[in-house]
Design an enzyme around this catalytic site. Sequence first.
Site, short mmCIF file in Angstrom:
data_model
loop_
_atom_site.label_atom_id
_atom_site.label_comp_id
_atom_site.label_asym_id
_atom_site.label_seq_id
_atom_site.Cartn_x
_atom_site.Cartn_y
_atom_site.Cartn_z
N HIS A 286 1.85 4.93 -3.93
CA HIS A 286 1.75 3.45 -3.84
C HIS A 286 3.14 2.93 -3.48
O HIS A 286 3.67 3.26 -2.44
CB HIS A 286 1.20 2.95 -5.19
CG HIS A 286 0.80 1.51 -5.22
ND1 HIS A 286 0.64 0.74 -4.10
CD2 HIS A 286 0.51 0.69 -6.28
CE1 HIS A 286 0.29 -0.48 -4.47
NE2 HIS A 286 0.20 -0.55 -5.78
N HIS A 325 -3.60 4.69 4.87
CA HIS A 325 -3.88 3.61 3.93
C HIS A 325 -5.36 3.63 3.61
O HIS A 325 -6.18 3.92 4.47
CB HIS A 325 -3.49 2.25 4.56
CG HIS A 325 -3.30 1.18 3.57
ND1 HIS A 325 -4.35 0.47 3.04
CD2 HIS A 325 -2.18 0.70 2.95
CE1 HIS A 325 -3.88 -0.39 2.17
NE2 HIS A 325 -2.57 -0.27 2.08
N ASP A 381 5.30 0.81 4.16
CA ASP A 381 6.47 1.51 3.62
C ASP A 381 7.23 2.32 4.66
O ASP A 381 8.32 2.82 4.36
CB ASP A 381 6.03 2.45 2.49
CG ASP A 381 5.63 1.67 1.26
OD1 ASP A 381 6.31 0.67 0.97
OD2 ASP A 381 4.66 2.04 0.60
N1 ACO Z 1 -0.29 12.59 5.77
C1 ACO Z 1 -1.15 13.56 6.16
N2 ACO Z 1 -2.47 13.51 5.98
C2 ACO Z 1 -2.95 12.41 5.39
C3 ACO Z 1 -2.12 11.35 4.97
C4 ACO Z 1 -0.75 11.47 5.18
N3 ACO Z 1 0.09 10.50 4.80
N4 ACO Z 1 -2.88 10.39 4.40
C5 ACO Z 1 -4.14 10.83 4.46
N5 ACO Z 1 -4.19 12.05 5.07
C6 ACO Z 1 -5.39 12.83 5.39
C7 ACO Z 1 -5.98 13.44 4.12
O1 ACO Z 1 -5.45 14.72 3.88
C8 ACO Z 1 -7.44 13.49 4.49
O2 ACO Z 1 -7.64 14.57 5.37
P1 ACO Z 1 -9.02 15.43 5.30
O3 ACO Z 1 -10.10 14.48 5.69
O4 ACO Z 1 -8.81 16.54 6.26
O5 ACO Z 1 -9.14 15.89 3.87
C9 ACO Z 1 -7.65 12.20 5.29
O6 ACO Z 1 -6.38 11.93 5.89
C10 ACO Z 1 -8.12 11.02 4.46
O7 ACO Z 1 -7.16 10.81 3.43
P2 ACO Z 1 -7.51 10.33 1.96
O8 ACO Z 1 -6.58 11.02 1.02
O9 ACO Z 1 -8.98 10.44 1.70
O10 ACO Z 1 -7.16 8.80 2.06
P3 ACO Z 1 -6.99 7.81 0.84
O11 ACO Z 1 -7.53 6.52 1.28
O12 ACO Z 1 -7.53 8.39 -0.41
O13 ACO Z 1 -5.40 7.75 0.64
C11 ACO Z 1 -3.16 7.09 0.82
C12 ACO Z 1 -4.61 6.71 1.08
C13 ACO Z 1 -2.97 7.43 -0.67
C14 ACO Z 1 -2.26 5.89 1.14
C15 ACO Z 1 -2.78 8.30 1.70
O14 ACO Z 1 -2.95 7.97 3.05
C16 ACO Z 1 -1.37 8.80 1.43
O15 ACO Z 1 -1.16 9.57 0.49
N6 ACO Z 1 -0.34 8.34 2.24
C17 ACO Z 1 1.03 8.73 2.02
C18 ACO Z 1 1.63 7.89 0.88
C19 ACO Z 1 1.90 6.47 1.31
O16 ACO Z 1 2.48 6.20 2.35
N7 ACO Z 1 1.50 5.55 0.43
C20 ACO Z 1 1.76 4.12 0.64
C21 ACO Z 1 0.48 3.38 0.90
S1 ACO Z 1 0.80 1.68 1.18
C22 ACO Z 1 1.08 1.08 -0.36
O17 ACO Z 1 0.60 1.53 -1.36
C23 ACO Z 1 1.94 -0.04 -0.45
#
Ligand code: ACO
Length: 447
Positions: A286, A325, A381
């Site tokens: 987050h 996201h 971010d």
């Molecule tokens: N890098 C690589 N792969 C990713 C990323 C990433 N940053 N984010 C998602 N994926 C992939 C997942 O592995 C998944 O792949 P799969 O279908 O092969 O299993 C797919 O994309 C879907 O991802 P989920 O985890 O289901 O997406 P979710 O909506 O649960 O997660 C989140 C969203 C937590 C923001 C995620 O994208 C992440 O961890 N990003 C990196 C952390 C980040 O930047 N957070 C800030 C968000 S903005 C904020 O809170 C202000």
Amino acid sequence: MNPVQQPASRPDASQGSAKARESLSITDNRTGKSYDVPIKDGTINAVDLRQIKTGPDDFGMMTYDPAFNNTAACISRITYIDGEKGILRYRGYPIETLAEKSTYLETAYLILHGELPTKSQLSDWAYHISHHTFIHESTKKFLDGFHYDAHPMGMLISTIAALSTFYPDAKDIFNEESRRKQTYRLIGKMPTLAAFAYRHSLGMPYSYPDNDLSYPGNFLNMLFKTTEMKYRPNPTLEHALDILFILHADHEQNCSASAMRNVGSSHVDPFSATAAATAALYGPLHGGANEEVLRMLMEIGSVAKVPAYIKRVKAGEKKLMGFGHRIYKNYDPRARIIKGIADQVFDVMGRNPLLDIALEVEHIALEDEYFVKRKLYPNVDFYTGLIYQSMGFPVTMFPVLFAIPRTSGWLAQWEEMLLDPEQKIARPRQIYKGYDKRPYVPMEQRS
Ligand code: ACO
């Protein structure tokens, strides 16, 4: 509260057919019985499913939705997001317009009150916020107790929680006047707590609030003032920080806003609930992501090493921090505005050497099938860390810089929850899959 209805976040299935019935027909194949469940705002009420039972002893049908992927937990009129189209609006005003024309304090007023303030309302609001910036001197004693390398988010969470002990009147949560006062206090004191945590980690004397300065200008004063009689913030940096604060002010039902609502639903005081929301924001998935982005860019080290890093991400060894996201499946509109601010800050402070690595990461990721297929775009971010670093903040301060403006959003979400007659203490259900009743095993019989 703003009585004007925002657009429903869910598409309304009835659109296009005037005769369509606003209900969902469900047939339970276990019993052959059919049910008609009303649809409102493109949503069914989960409790309506409870009537679907196999017999009198059956609790009734529930929905299973870990992480709330498809469950609306409230009706809100604060922030509207269309993740597919990359739209973000506070109380109906597009984020791009607010970033261009508004200030953080005006936007915070809008978020909390539902309407933009008149001139006198704004000056009254700014007066009250700036006259609640001082913190009790005892708070400094808590800060002094922290180790020199304590993470400022840990210090912030603890000192926000401690504020509840200074203001027992904050427990009077159904008193409008009390809520207003705590709102002034929280928005006014967050920059002070944050700046004092920063100065503590440097071992520098605390710099007290200066009410002549703007909200971001005063924050810079408390962070960076040294021997000068009067601190004068650089106008470009002051303005950039103000816009960053606007962009971070609210984001509907994210992890920390949900924490604020959940914890607040127990009717605890707003300082304790804000401490919980700040703790939720601290996590690297987050608000802690901006800190992780910088660490990631430093780990990559050079533009030439970006492809190898992306390969590791695609192999599942790493996450590309600042990408992806839950809601946005298009470019995060805040990231686009932030990219523009970055240039202004770099003009004053010099180009951040990590920018080239970030641009290469973005360039490769936006064209790579792995990211395109999963709709992974830069989020808010991705570029903020570069700006904060150029402005002189250490990486550990990045999530703190997120928490300060998000306080207005948390408070708006909290008040909306409190005044919503449909809300009760938050209490999800579970599907129990543990042991059935079993006899206690004496110690000598355990393996
Ligand atoms: N890098 C690589 N792969 C990713 C990323 C990433 N940053 N984010 C998602 N994926 C992939 C997942 O592995 C998944 O792949 P799969 O279908 O092969 O299993 C797919 O994309 C879907 O991802 P989920 O985890 O289901 O997406 P979710 O909506 O649960 O997660 C989140 C969203 C937590 C923001 C995620 O994208 C992440 O961890 N990003 C990196 C952390 C980040 O930047 N957070 C800030 C968000 S903005 C904020 O809170 C202000």
